[in-house]
Design a protein around this motif. Structure first.
Motif, short mmCIF file in Angstrom:
data_model
loop_
_atom_site.label_atom_id
_atom_site.label_comp_id
_atom_site.label_asym_id
_atom_site.label_seq_id
_atom_site.Cartn_x
_atom_site.Cartn_y
_atom_site.Cartn_z
N SER A 225 0.84 -1.31 0.00
CA SER A 225 0.03 -0.05 -0.01
C SER A 225 0.69 1.17 -0.09
N PHE A 226 2.00 1.18 0.35
CA PHE A 226 2.91 2.29 0.62
C PHE A 226 3.56 2.86 -0.89
N HIS A 227 3.23 1.70 -1.68
CA HIS A 227 3.60 2.19 -3.10
C HIS A 227 2.28 2.87 -4.05
N SER A 228 1.35 3.12 -3.38
CA SER A 228 0.19 3.58 -3.95
C SER A 228 0.47 4.89 -4.43
N VAL A 237 -0.87 4.66 5.86
CA VAL A 237 0.10 3.61 6.25
C VAL A 237 1.27 4.19 7.05
N VAL A 238 1.87 5.38 6.90
CA VAL A 238 2.66 5.94 7.76
C VAL A 238 2.28 5.83 9.08
N ASP A 250 11.92 -0.88 19.28
CA ASP A 250 12.96 -1.25 18.24
C ASP A 250 12.88 -2.43 17.79
N TRP A 251 11.95 -3.44 18.55
CA TRP A 251 11.53 -4.76 17.87
C TRP A 251 11.44 -4.55 16.36
N LEU A 252 10.53 -3.63 16.04
CA LEU A 252 9.88 -3.51 14.72
C LEU A 252 11.06 -3.09 13.54
N TRP A 253 12.27 -2.20 14.03
CA TRP A 253 13.16 -1.96 12.85
C TRP A 253 13.37 -2.97 11.92
N PRO A 254 13.84 -4.11 12.41
CA PRO A 254 14.27 -5.08 11.43
C PRO A 254 13.01 -5.46 10.44
N HIS A 255 11.93 -5.41 10.75
CA HIS A 255 11.02 -5.85 10.14
C HIS A 255 10.60 -4.93 8.98
N LEU A 256 11.04 -3.51 9.13
CA LEU A 256 10.72 -2.60 8.18
C LEU A 256 12.04 -2.54 7.13
N ALA A 257 12.80 -3.57 7.07
CA ALA A 257 13.90 -3.52 5.95
C ALA A 257 13.27 -3.48 4.53
N PRO A 258 12.10 -3.86 4.05
CA PRO A 258 11.68 -3.81 2.68
C PRO A 258 11.42 -2.32 2.24
N LEU A 259 11.25 -1.42 3.31
CA LEU A 259 10.93 -0.06 2.90
C LEU A 259 12.03 0.60 2.00
N THR A 260 11.77 1.51 1.41
CA THR A 260 12.74 2.18 0.52
C THR A 260 13.43 3.26 1.54
N THR A 261 14.75 3.63 1.12
CA THR A 261 15.27 4.78 1.93
C THR A 261 14.52 5.98 2.30
N SER A 262 13.62 6.42 1.21
CA SER A 262 12.94 7.57 1.29
C SER A 262 11.55 7.22 2.24
N MET A 264 11.57 4.91 4.62
CA MET A 264 12.04 4.82 5.91
C MET A 264 12.30 6.13 6.57
N LYS A 265 12.91 7.09 5.80
CA LYS A 265 13.19 8.48 6.33
C LYS A 265 11.72 9.06 6.60
N LEU A 266 10.82 8.87 5.84
CA LEU A 266 9.22 9.44 6.06
C LEU A 266 8.65 8.97 7.32
N VAL A 267 9.12 7.45 7.89
CA VAL A 267 8.47 7.07 8.67
C VAL A 267 9.17 7.56 10.05
N SER A 268 10.51 7.69 9.92
CA SER A 268 11.43 8.53 10.81
C SER A 268 11.03 9.68 11.39
N ILE A 269 10.49 10.73 10.55
CA ILE A 269 10.10 11.90 10.68
C ILE A 269 8.89 11.73 11.43
#
Length: 313
Positions: A225-228, A237-238, A250-262, A264-269
């Motif tokens: 859905s994040f690619h919509s 989704v964010v 922090d348990w969730l971070w490794p599971h977010l690996a499929p996200l693109t850099t951009s 991941m940056k948006l989620v971090s913001i």
């Protein structure tokens, strides 16, 4: 030899009839409802154009049944007997062939019925009704769309009020099934933001362990859905991922690996924004407490060092 007259036995007392049991108000109402509902469903079967009239009566009866459950703790007897037929008539009128006002009425019946019989609705009707209700959230009629959103919220709230893990997992499965499969994000349905929002609401109601178990089921559809191309979908989704992070940390971070850099940056913001909002709320609450106690503390006096470094929901 003189004959002796046989002794005359006293007549056996007539069997006493047990006193008739008076019917309870619920039973009296049930007997009346049986006749009324039998005629009602028979009329709709013969003449589908009478569905609107039938739904109006069902809405009133379901509302009364909801009141019975709240006041007595017992479900109205007619609900179990006519549950399937009530759901069927309502679902039939959710289609585009029905007038907008009739679709609104069908949504009202389902909403009231779910509250009047939450367990039965969760096990027998949720899978059939919720996807159809969600599709109406993008209906061209604004009143139908609003009624659809209200009904979906009510159904999810009703399931959560049961505090039953099986019902919650079943609901999650229904919602996850509405997410796009791999490669389908471009053709995702218009009601997808509503689906993701309800998943987020459901995730926030789970404990840490339950959400950890559910994460592998939820994330693939969220990632797709994040690619919509629709910004509202991506934003929902964010927010959902941020809500999950607030529980899983922090348990969730490794599971977010499929996200693109951009991505991941948006989620971090947005995680940082959630942290800042939580810190601001904490400082505001602390300042109010100090003021009530006769002392006012400001950030200039060193309060900024008390900002929590972890994210809170």
């Amino acid at each position: 030899k003189p004959q002796t007259r046989p002794a005359v036995s006293a007549p056996a007392p007539a069997a006493s009839q047990p006193p008739s049991r008076s019917l309870s108000p619920l039973e009296n109402a049930a007997s009346g409802h049986d006749a009324e509902l039998s005629r009602l469903f028979a009329d709709v079967s013969r003449d589908p154009s009478r569905a609107h009239e039938a739904l109006a009566k069902l809405a009133n009866m379901a509302h009364a049944a909801r009141k019975v459950l709240r006041e007595t703790g017992k479900e109205a007897p007619w609900v179990a007997r006519y549950f399937t037929q009530t759901v069927s008539v309502s679902v039939d009128q959710l289609g585009g062939h029905a007038r907008a006002v009739t679709r609104e009425l069908a949504l009202l019946v389902l909403r009231e019925l779910a509250v009047a019989s939450p367990t039965m609705f969760a096990t027998q009707a949720m899978e059939l009704t919720l996807p159809r209700i969600l599709r109406l959230s993008s209906d061209r009629d604004v009143h139908v769309a609003a009624a659809s959103e209200e009904t979906a919220e009510s159904l999810v709230g009703t399931i959560l009020s049961l505090d039953n893990a099986d019902s919650r997992n079943h609901l999650l499965s229904i919602l996850v099934a509405q997410l796009p499969e791999r490669g389908e994000s471009a053709n995702a349905p218009a009601h997808l933001p509503r689906v993701v929002s309800l998943i987020s609401q459901l995730c926030k109601s789970m404990g840490t362990e339950a959400l950890m178990e559910a994460t592998p089921r939820v994330l693939p559809g969220l990632f797709e859905s994040f690619h919509s191309p629709v910004s509202d979908v991506r934003k929902s989704v964010v927010f959902c991922l941020v809500d999950m992070y607030c529980i899983l940390r922090d348990w969730l971070w490794p599971h977010l690996a499929p996200l693109t850099t951009s991505q991941m940056k948006l989620v971090s913001i947005y995680i940082s924004r959630r942290r800042e909002a939580a810190a601001a709320n904490t400082n505001t609450a602390a300042t109010k407490e100090d003021t009530i106690g006769g002392k006012t503390t400001t950030q200039a006096e060193g309060k900024e060092n008390d900002v929590p470094t972890t994210i809170v929901a």
